[in-house]
Write an enzyme that holds these catalytic residues in place. Structure first.
Site, short mmCIF file in Angstrom:
data_model
loop_
_atom_site.label_atom_id
_atom_site.label_comp_id
_atom_site.label_asym_id
_atom_site.label_seq_id
_atom_site.Cartn_x
_atom_site.Cartn_y
_atom_site.Cartn_z
N GLU A 141 -0.96 -5.64 8.68
CA GLU A 141 -0.17 -5.07 9.77
C GLU A 141 -0.74 -5.48 11.13
O GLU A 141 -1.94 -5.75 11.27
CB GLU A 141 -0.15 -3.54 9.66
CG GLU A 141 0.57 -3.05 8.41
CD GLU A 141 0.63 -1.54 8.34
OE1 GLU A 141 1.21 -1.02 7.35
OE2 GLU A 141 0.10 -0.85 9.25
N GLU B 207 9.78 -3.72 10.50
CA GLU B 207 10.11 -2.39 9.96
C GLU B 207 10.58 -1.44 11.05
O GLU B 207 9.92 -1.29 12.08
CB GLU B 207 8.91 -1.78 9.24
CG GLU B 207 9.23 -0.43 8.62
CD GLU B 207 8.18 0.08 7.65
OE1 GLU B 207 8.34 1.21 7.14
OE2 GLU B 207 7.19 -0.64 7.40
N ASP C 210 -0.98 -6.35 -0.33
CA ASP C 210 -1.27 -5.69 0.95
C ASP C 210 -2.77 -5.52 1.16
O ASP C 210 -3.49 -5.15 0.23
CB ASP C 210 -0.63 -4.30 0.96
CG ASP C 210 0.43 -4.15 2.03
OD1 ASP C 210 0.45 -4.95 2.98
OD2 ASP C 210 1.24 -3.21 1.92
N ASP D 97 0.83 -1.20 0.00
CA ASP D 97 0.00 0.00 0.00
C ASP D 97 0.87 1.25 0.00
O ASP D 97 0.36 2.37 -0.06
CB ASP D 97 -0.99 0.00 1.17
CG ASP D 97 -0.32 -0.08 2.53
OD1 ASP D 97 0.92 -0.09 2.59
OD2 ASP D 97 -1.05 -0.14 3.54
N SER D 98 2.20 1.06 0.00
CA SER D 98 3.13 2.16 -0.24
C SER D 98 2.90 2.77 -1.62
O SER D 98 3.39 3.86 -1.90
CB SER D 98 4.57 1.67 -0.11
OG SER D 98 4.78 0.49 -0.86
N LYS E 37 -0.64 -9.55 2.88
CA LYS E 37 0.07 -9.02 4.04
C LYS E 37 -0.85 -8.09 4.81
O LYS E 37 -1.63 -7.35 4.21
CB LYS E 37 1.33 -8.23 3.61
CG LYS E 37 2.14 -7.68 4.79
CD LYS E 37 3.42 -7.00 4.36
CE LYS E 37 3.17 -5.63 3.79
NZ LYS E 37 2.69 -4.66 4.82
#
EC number: 2.1.2.11
Length: 291
Positions: A142, A208, A110, A71-72, A140
């Site tokens: 978080e 991260e 993501d 999602d970057s 993925k």
């Protein structure tokens, strides 16, 4: 950081190079089983982000074994200030493009902010969309302990999950952009998060912006691979945002980024040359014309 000697490099390499994630001979899609075997062999491997078919095809042909449709993309390609506004529609479109542009890499999509926080059922609905509509091989999300139940249901439903702990950009409004895991209490929480995602069934975990010593300890404790970004040299794998790594990002980039090229300068020079040719009559010439 010191360079590895030839002997150390050989020691870290898998005994059968044909099975290596990077440089291996297999042309089939890499799976989470291959990722687990690489951990057993002590093999380190690279991961890059990708957001479109053309760029993904370059990385795939170069042998990058895992591509993350992060999602970057919100920051790098969609013009958002953070990853928070990114939608499921956008992630599905970008993920599908990356899948179409590749043949060998494991594609991880993501789950964007708001697509899994309500609970396991919402997470399953969102992840199923990326698997069915985009064709990704894994997703993925978080969060450590707080995402335990989401990860467990996805894995039980047959969807491989890569977890993400430490700095979690979707939580920027709560934690900001700063190193995570400093101090005894914070370090213990990060270890609990790492064990929680492993226990829930995640096949790998991104660390991260975590102190290198703590990332090394997590890597030793877990039996699933760790993927570092700003987490030192001892993780099982390393990931970078490709626009940072190839020098396309403008302004400051994080300290942990190594730029391997300066595409922004190369592209800028080429665009200026094209514009000058058009203005000065140097393009198109006879050889560029159709008759």
């Amino acid at each position: 950081m010191t360079q590895l000697s030839a002997a150390q490099t050989a020691q870290n390499a898998p005994s059968d190079g044909s099975k290596a994630l990077y440089g291996g001979k297999s042309t089939r899609r890499i799976t989470v089983r291959d990722i687990a075997l690489a951990k057993e062999r002590g093999e380190k491997w690279p991961m890059l982000t990708a957001y479109d078919a053309m760029t993904a095809s370059v990385f795939d042909e170069a042998g990058i074994p895992v591509l993350l449709v992060g999602d970057s993309a919100g920051n790098c390609h969609l013009g958002y200030e953070t990853t928070v506004p990114v939608t499921m529609d956008e992630m599905t479109m970008l993920s599908a493009a990356v899948v179409r542009g590749t043949r060998r890499a494991l594609i991880v999509g993501d789950l964007p902010f708001g697509s899994y926080q309500e609970g396991p059922v919402q997470a399953l609905r969102s992840a199923t969309r990326l698997v069915k509509d985009a064709g990704v091989g894994a997703v993925k999300l978080e969060g450590g302990e707080r995402s335990h139940e989401q990860i467990r249901l996805l894995v039980e439903s047959g969807i491989p999950v890569m977890a993400h702990i430490g700095l979690t950009p979707q939580s920027v409004n709560a934690m900001g952009y700063r190193v995570q895991g400093r101090g005894e209490e914070a370090a213990q929480q990060l270890l609990r998060d790492a064990k929680a995602v492993q226990d829930a069934g995640a096949f790998a975990v991104v660390l991260e912006l975590v102190p290198a010593e703590l990332a090394a300890e997590v890597t030793r404790v877990l039996h699933i691979p760790t993927v570092g970004i700003g987490a030192g040299p001892e993780t099982d794998a390393q990931v970078l945002v490709w626009t940072d790594m190839l020098g396309l990002t403008s302004g400051r980039v994080p300290k942990f980024v190594k730029k391997y090229a300066n595409l922004r300068e190369v592209m800028g020079d080429a665009v200026k040359e094209f514009a000058q040719d058009v203005v000065g009559g140097g393009f198109p010439l006879e050889e560029h014309s159709v008759h």
